[in-house]
Design a protein around this motif. Structure first.
Motif: not given
Ligand SMILES: *Cc1c(COP(=O)(O)O)cnc(C)c1O
Length: 345
Positions: A60-62, A65, A86, A91, A138, A142, A171, A173-174, A199, A202
């Motif tokens: 996972s991204g959590t 990170n 995030h 988290e 980030e 988000n 981070d 993620a995107r 990620c 996503k």
């Protein structure tokens, strides 16, 4: 019965037929023994794409990170990030739990922070203060409605961190949404960051996974922390294959998600229950409802029409576009947004 239109998150995507076929054919081995060729291929592919030495596939991204934060801090250190981050909000307080570090929160513009905001928050050497050791950015943000950093904004932050002896983690993620929106080159990212989390589950549409990128030395340390966290996986090449497929087939199409998000923004701006919409830059649309309405009320009214979305606060609503959302679904959603009569309080 028409299909449900699910804007709750870009994590809700189903693997495509092409992705599933690729997964079934993956060559796999035991990745804890570092013998899974497909996992290695994914890690290498992403590392070289971003100009980093090595990568580490995690569930996972959590996890990517939190592993990065543990790699880059010691107990009693302090992590600097925006208050929307995030890593801080979503988290489970992992920075305190896993790394025994404190957090210094900045108030950026939709989560975007600048060197000028960071400088006064770096602690000098003093017996009273935790040691500032890490900055986390980030991209996209988000909670900032998918706002993007450009590399031109990142470069001076990276310079400041290097000059101040701080590590810099992203981070991402995107991150691919940011790359598509800004036109920045992935290859240039590596030189600015000590760690990058990306990620696959996503917008890229893979079922599971995130990759941490860093120096060979960082990733050696990260492998052990992943094991500590219970994230050492065995024949995970089946999942890595989905990630490779996503990188080959699902990056360019993110522009379509961004167009869909912009179309939703225009529709929302024409209604009488929306106060304002955070300017759409990527695949996230966050809007605030007018006084007299609630996020819950708007979400419930949309749900009755088969449209799912989520709240980010008592008066803010989030839509996320993704590969499971077609142009036809956007047209239907726009029509419903236009005639919606959410309950008033
Ligand atoms: C989703 C997300 C993550 C990681 O989430 P997981 O569900 O643990 O994969 C990290 N950062 C941001 C900004 C995210 O949106």
């Amino acid at each position: 019965m028409e299909d449900i239109i699910d804007f709750r998150s870009d994590t809700v995507t189903q693997p495509t037929a092409g992705m599933l076929a690729t997964m079934m054919q993956a060559k796999v081995g035991d990745d804890v023994y570092e013998e899974d060729p497909t996992v290695k291929e994914l890690e290498k592919k992403l590392a070289s794409m971003f100009g980093m030495e090595a990568g580490l596939f995690c569930p996972s991204g959590t996890m990517t990170n939190q592993i990065a934060i543990k790699c880059f801090t010691q107990p009693m250190d302090e992590v600097i990030c925006d208050q929307t981050a995030h890593v801080y909000r979503y988290e489970v307080g992992g920075i305190a739990f896993h790394s025994q570090a404190s957090v210094r929160l900045l108030h950026g513009e939709r989560g975007i922070i600048t060197p000028e905001m960071i400088i006064p928050e770096i602690n000098e050497d003093n017996i009273h203060y935790p040691d500032s050791s890490l900055v986390v950015l980030e991209n996209t943000v988000n909670k900032g409605g998918g706002a993007c950093y450009t590399l031109a904004q990142i470069a001076p932050i990276s310079e400041l961190c290097k000059a101040s002896g701080l590590k810099l983690h992203l981070d991402g993620a995107r991150l691919f949404n940011a790359l598509v929106a800004t036109g920045d080159s992935a290859a240039d990212y590596g030189k600015y960051f000590d760690g990058i989390s990306i990620c696959l589950s996503k917008g890229l549409g893979a079922p599971v996974g995130s990759v941490l990128l860093g120096s060979a030395e960082t990733i050696r340390k990260a492998i052990k922390i992943r094991k500590l966290f219970g994230g050492g996986m065995r024949q995970s090449g089946f999942l890595a294959a989905a990630g490779i497929y996503a990188l080959d087939h699902h990056v360019d199409r993110l522009a379509e998600d961004h167009k869909h998000a912009a179309d939703l923004e225009s529709a929302l701006l024409k209604t009488d229950y929306v106060h304002h919409v955070m300017p759409v830059e990527t695949n996230i649309v966050i809007f605030k409802v007018k006084a007299g309405y609630t996020a819950k009320g708007v979400i419930a009214a949309l749900k009755e029409q088969g449209i799912l979305c989520g709240a980010t606060g008592i008066d803010t609503v989030r839509f996320v576009t993704h590969l499971g959302i077609s142009g036809e679904m956007i047209a239907r959603a726009i029509k419903q947004i236009g005639v919606l009569q959410p309950e008033r309080i």
